[in-house]
Design an enzyme around this catalytic site. Structure first.
Site, PDB file in Angstrom:
ATOM      1  CG  HIS A  17      -1.902  -1.047   1.386  1.00 42.82           C
ATOM      2  ND1 HIS A  17      -2.098  -1.750   2.555  1.00 42.82           N
ATOM      3  CD2 HIS A  17      -2.807  -1.536   0.506  1.00 42.82           C
ATOM      4  CE1 HIS A  17      -3.068  -2.619   2.391  1.00 42.82           C
ATOM      5  NE2 HIS A  17      -3.517  -2.531   1.155  1.00 42.82           N
ATOM      6  CE  LYS A  41     -10.246  -8.076   1.910  1.00 40.86           C
ATOM      7  NZ  LYS A  41      -9.229  -7.070   1.563  1.00 40.86           N
ATOM      8  CB  SER A 129      -4.201  -6.656   4.830  1.00 40.11           C
ATOM      9  OG  SER A 129      -3.803  -5.408   4.344  1.00 40.11           O
TER      10      SER A 129
HETATM   11  O1  PNS Z   1      -8.478  -3.294   0.496  1.00 42.58           O
HETATM   12  P1  PNS Z   1      -9.702  -3.903  -0.122  1.00 42.58           P
HETATM   13  O2  PNS Z   1     -10.472  -4.724   0.905  1.00 42.58           O
HETATM   14  O3  PNS Z   1      -9.386  -4.707  -1.361  1.00 42.58           O
HETATM   15  O4  PNS Z   1     -10.632  -2.671  -0.574  1.00 42.58           O
HETATM   16  C1  PNS Z   1     -11.921  -2.900  -1.117  1.00 42.58           C
HETATM   17  C2  PNS Z   1     -12.784  -1.640  -0.966  1.00 42.58           C
HETATM   18  C3  PNS Z   1     -12.895  -1.268   0.506  1.00 42.58           C
HETATM   19  C4  PNS Z   1     -12.150  -0.489  -1.740  1.00 42.58           C
HETATM   20  C5  PNS Z   1     -14.197  -1.965  -1.565  1.00 42.58           C
HETATM   21  O5  PNS Z   1     -14.750  -3.051  -0.905  1.00 42.58           O
HETATM   22  C6  PNS Z   1     -15.122  -0.747  -1.479  1.00 42.58           C
HETATM   23  O6  PNS Z   1     -15.069   0.131  -2.304  1.00 42.58           O
HETATM   24  N1  PNS Z   1     -15.994  -0.734  -0.434  1.00 42.58           N
HETATM   25  C7  PNS Z   1     -16.918   0.356  -0.208  1.00 42.58           C
HETATM   26  C8  PNS Z   1     -18.333  -0.061  -0.658  1.00 42.58           C
HETATM   27  C9  PNS Z   1     -18.466   0.058  -2.167  1.00 42.58           C
HETATM   28  O7  PNS Z   1     -18.273   1.119  -2.745  1.00 42.58           O
HETATM   29  N2  PNS Z   1     -18.834  -1.061  -2.825  1.00 42.58           N
HETATM   30  C10 PNS Z   1     -19.025  -1.081  -4.260  1.00 42.58           C
HETATM   31  C11 PNS Z   1     -17.810  -1.561  -5.008  1.00 42.58           C
HETATM   32  S1  PNS Z   1     -17.488  -3.258  -4.705  1.00 42.58           S
END
Ligand code: PNS
Length: 160
Positions: A17, A41, A129
């Protein structure tokens, strides 16, 4: 001023990151690192506040990087903050399917927002992670996986 949001769950932030953030900070005027919930998650190791504080700590020396959190959709965070670009790191080809789907889905609901992908430095491409949490949970050092300044916070989580 060009702004980009770098979203993630950052549970915890890794050197992979950090690499993406540092490189993005040289391309964009402002980088907003946004901690969001990933519905896939469940039960994060670190609370949202802990993740935000950890990121603020390790990013303190980057003047054009700020840290935020958001309880909702990434595209809504971007709209509320007038950000048109999302950046995501790609570690390996297996990341690509889900990242492409997320980028296309986000673009479908918010056509004014685009996602750019940054290839992770290969020296960090094995780091995730979840791997950090797994090793740490069995008492292994995660030095070289995460910034040194958060090593003790991770160790403390698994102390009985
Ligand atoms: O680090 P990660 O877990 O790969 O990040 C994923 C993340 C948090 C960016 C994604 O799950 C996200 O955008 N969550 C917020 C909810 C959302 O916008 N969902 C629609 C797209 S899947």
């Amino acid at each position: 001023m060009s702004s980009v949001v770098y979203p993630g769950s950052f549970d915890p932030v890794t050197l992979g990151h950090m690499d993406v953030i540092e490189r993005a900070s040289k391309i964009f005027d402002n980088v907003i690192v946004c901690v969001l919930n990933n519905s896939a998650k469940k039960s994060p190791l670190f609370s949202l506040n802990e993740r935000v504080n950890m990121l603020r700590d390790v990013l303190a020396d980057f003047p054009n990087v700020t840290v935020a959190s958001y309880d909702g959709l990434l595209v809504d965070f971007a709209k509320e903050n007038d950000i048109k670009v999302i950046i995501r790191g790609l570690r390996e080809v297996t990341d690509f399917d889900s990242e492409l789907q997320m980028a296309q889905g986000n673009h479908k609901v918010s056509p004014e927002i685009d996602t750019l992908f940054m290839a992770t430095d290969p020296k960090f491409s094995f780091i995730s992670s979840s791997m950090v949490r797994e090793f740490a949970s069995y008492g292994k050092s995660v030095e070289g996986f995460v910034p040194d300044s958060i090593l003790s916070m991770i160790e403390d989580k698994y102390k009985i």
